[in-house]
Design a protein around this motif. Sequence first.
Motif, PDB file in Angstrom:
ATOM      1  N   LYS A 145      56.487  38.823  51.989  1.00  0.00           N
ATOM      2  CA  LYS A 145      55.005  39.285  51.792  1.00  0.00           C
ATOM      3  C   LYS A 145      55.012  40.711  51.126  1.00  0.00           C
ATOM      4  O   LYS A 145      54.177  40.896  50.485  1.00  0.00           O
ATOM      5  CB  LYS A 145      54.176  39.455  53.148  1.00  0.00           C
ATOM      6  CG  LYS A 145      54.777  40.492  54.008  1.00  0.00           C
ATOM      7  CD  LYS A 145      53.796  40.256  55.346  1.00  0.00           C
ATOM      8  CE  LYS A 145      54.159  41.389  56.173  1.00  0.00           C
ATOM      9  NZ  LYS A 145      53.319  41.433  57.380  1.00  0.00           N
ATOM     10  N   GLU A 146      56.209  41.483  51.054  1.00  0.00           N
ATOM     11  CA  GLU A 146      56.396  42.789  50.503  1.00  0.00           C
ATOM     12  C   GLU A 146      56.826  42.274  48.964  1.00  0.00           C
ATOM     13  O   GLU A 146      56.407  43.238  48.385  1.00  0.00           O
ATOM     14  CB  GLU A 146      57.700  43.534  51.048  1.00  0.00           C
ATOM     15  CG  GLU A 146      57.657  43.901  52.456  1.00  0.00           C
ATOM     16  CD  GLU A 146      57.805  42.638  53.365  1.00  0.00           C
ATOM     17  OE1 GLU A 146      58.681  41.679  53.114  1.00  0.00           O
ATOM     18  OE2 GLU A 146      57.468  42.699  54.472  1.00  0.00           O
ATOM     19  N   ASP A 147      56.974  41.430  48.560  1.00  0.00           N
ATOM     20  CA  ASP A 147      57.056  41.133  47.218  1.00  0.00           C
ATOM     21  C   ASP A 147      55.854  40.437  46.549  1.00  0.00           C
ATOM     22  O   ASP A 147      56.203  39.965  45.515  1.00  0.00           O
ATOM     23  CB  ASP A 147      58.296  40.057  46.973  1.00  0.00           C
ATOM     24  CG  ASP A 147      59.496  40.910  47.735  1.00  0.00           C
ATOM     25  OD1 ASP A 147      59.639  42.101  47.503  1.00  0.00           O
ATOM     26  OD2 ASP A 147      60.500  40.236  47.986  1.00  0.00           O
ATOM     27  N   VAL A 148      54.756  40.315  47.223  1.00  0.00           N
ATOM     28  CA  VAL A 148      53.439  39.695  46.623  1.00  0.00           C
ATOM     29  C   VAL A 148      52.703  40.641  46.278  1.00  0.00           C
ATOM     30  O   VAL A 148      52.295  41.737  47.014  1.00  0.00           O
ATOM     31  CB  VAL A 148      52.865  38.666  47.426  1.00  0.00           C
ATOM     32  CG1 VAL A 148      51.588  37.970  47.095  1.00  0.00           C
ATOM     33  CG2 VAL A 148      54.071  37.434  47.843  1.00  0.00           C
ATOM     34  N   GLU A 149      51.934  40.687  45.264  1.00  0.00           N
ATOM     35  CA  GLU A 149      50.764  41.467  44.639  1.00  0.00           C
ATOM     36  C   GLU A 149      49.733  40.704  44.217  1.00  0.00           C
ATOM     37  O   GLU A 149      49.602  39.865  43.411  1.00  0.00           O
ATOM     38  CB  GLU A 149      51.272  42.282  43.551  1.00  0.00           C
ATOM     39  CG  GLU A 149      50.271  43.332  43.212  1.00  0.00           C
ATOM     40  CD  GLU A 149      50.881  44.161  41.859  1.00  0.00           C
ATOM     41  OE1 GLU A 149      49.978  44.379  40.944  1.00  0.00           O
ATOM     42  OE2 GLU A 149      52.101  44.327  41.647  1.00  0.00           O
ATOM     43  N   ILE A 150      48.430  41.137  44.896  1.00  0.00           N
ATOM     44  CA  ILE A 150      47.251  40.373  44.540  1.00  0.00           C
ATOM     45  C   ILE A 150      46.175  41.319  44.123  1.00  0.00           C
ATOM     46  O   ILE A 150      45.894  42.181  44.816  1.00  0.00           O
ATOM     47  CB  ILE A 150      46.507  39.780  45.958  1.00  0.00           C
ATOM     48  CG1 ILE A 150      47.815  38.860  46.676  1.00  0.00           C
ATOM     49  CG2 ILE A 150      45.454  38.943  45.683  1.00  0.00           C
ATOM     50  CD1 ILE A 150      47.392  38.420  47.903  1.00  0.00           C
ATOM     51  N   ASN A 151      45.859  40.888  43.043  1.00  0.00           N
ATOM     52  CA  ASN A 151      44.707  41.894  42.143  1.00  0.00           C
ATOM     53  C   ASN A 151      43.499  41.082  42.145  1.00  0.00           C
ATOM     54  O   ASN A 151      43.574  39.838  41.733  1.00  0.00           O
ATOM     55  CB  ASN A 151      45.305  42.563  41.012  1.00  0.00           C
ATOM     56  CG  ASN A 151      46.501  43.203  41.058  1.00  0.00           C
ATOM     57  OD1 ASN A 151      46.473  44.120  41.990  1.00  0.00           O
ATOM     58  ND2 ASN A 151      47.572  43.050  40.368  1.00  0.00           N
ATOM     59  N   LEU A 152      42.419  41.444  42.249  1.00  0.00           N
ATOM     60  CA  LEU A 152      41.125  41.262  42.150  1.00  0.00           C
ATOM     61  C   LEU A 152      40.279  42.072  40.911  1.00  0.00           C
ATOM     62  O   LEU A 152      40.190  43.101  41.456  1.00  0.00           O
ATOM     63  CB  LEU A 152      40.306  40.942  43.289  1.00  0.00           C
ATOM     64  CG  LEU A 152      38.878  40.324  43.321  1.00  0.00           C
ATOM     65  CD1 LEU A 152      39.175  38.768  43.083  1.00  0.00           C
ATOM     66  CD2 LEU A 152      38.386  40.613  44.891  1.00  0.00           C
ATOM     67  N   LYS A 153      40.126  41.481  39.959  1.00  0.00           N
ATOM     68  CA  LYS A 153      39.197  42.106  38.873  1.00  0.00           C
ATOM     69  C   LYS A 153      37.935  41.361  38.711  1.00  0.00           C
ATOM     70  O   LYS A 153      38.256  40.280  37.979  1.00  0.00           O
ATOM     71  CB  LYS A 153      40.023  42.521  37.522  1.00  0.00           C
ATOM     72  CG  LYS A 153      41.184  43.271  37.954  1.00  0.00           C
ATOM     73  CD  LYS A 153      41.961  43.480  36.613  1.00  0.00           C
ATOM     74  CE  LYS A 153      43.398  44.214  36.843  1.00  0.00           C
ATOM     75  NZ  LYS A 153      44.307  44.238  35.722  1.00  0.00           N
ATOM     76  N   GLU A 154      36.787  41.701  38.889  1.00  0.00           N
ATOM     77  CA  GLU A 154      35.540  40.928  38.761  1.00  0.00           C
ATOM     78  C   GLU A 154      35.775  39.524  39.272  1.00  0.00           C
ATOM     79  O   GLU A 154      35.581  39.376  40.369  1.00  0.00           O
ATOM     80  CB  GLU A 154      35.257  41.039  37.334  1.00  0.00           C
ATOM     81  CG  GLU A 154      34.788  42.398  36.639  1.00  0.00           C
ATOM     82  CD  GLU A 154      34.532  42.687  35.258  1.00  0.00           C
ATOM     83  OE1 GLU A 154      34.086  41.546  34.641  1.00  0.00           O
ATOM     84  OE2 GLU A 154      34.550  43.785  34.836  1.00  0.00           O
ATOM     85  N   ASP A 155      35.648  38.478  38.333  1.00  0.00           N
ATOM     86  CA  ASP A 155      35.620  37.210  38.508  1.00  0.00           C
ATOM     87  C   ASP A 155      37.334  36.613  38.439  1.00  0.00           C
ATOM     88  O   ASP A 155      37.285  35.575  38.618  1.00  0.00           O
ATOM     89  CB  ASP A 155      34.569  36.433  38.159  1.00  0.00           C
ATOM     90  CG  ASP A 155      34.886  36.365  36.776  1.00  0.00           C
ATOM     91  OD1 ASP A 155      35.340  37.315  36.319  1.00  0.00           O
ATOM     92  OD2 ASP A 155      34.400  35.532  36.112  1.00  0.00           O
TER      93      ASP A 155
END
Length: 154
Positions: free
Chosen positions: A72-82
């Motif tokens: 889980k430390e190696d995962v990046e989740i980004n949310l930009k608008e839709d």
Amino acid sequence: MRWPIRRTFFGPERWDPFEEIRRTQERLNQLFEDFMPMEEWGWGGRVYTPAVDIKEEDDKLVVTTDLPGINKEDVEINLKEDMLEIKAKTGKEKETEEEGYIRRERAYTQFYRAVRLPTSVKEEGSTAKLENGVLTITLPKMQLEAPTKKIAIE
């Protein structure tokens, strides 16, 4: 040995078994590409683009994807608008001693996927969980209030 002749629209053509093997290999490669597509990057690495499932529930979206062997430390989740963007990477290093010298082997795997969400979501209240190689992201839907319109009677 003489190869059999195959009739085509343009006339007789000799059957080439090596061409048939090449076409079969291309079809197999396409099947593997469809199962776990990859992109070549300029520096020679490969990036897997895993399949993503998006389930719409009453008040939330649930996004799942497979990330085998990822912490889980190696995962990046980004949310930009839709747009939801998922990045992950893992590396393994193997060290063995052989004939007085040390050999180190490294293997790196990256995952990248960006998907357009079907509805607006809000960041507050969003959660993500990585369990047994499956990433589950829960995104609450944004409540859009429709303005009330009055209709005049003539």
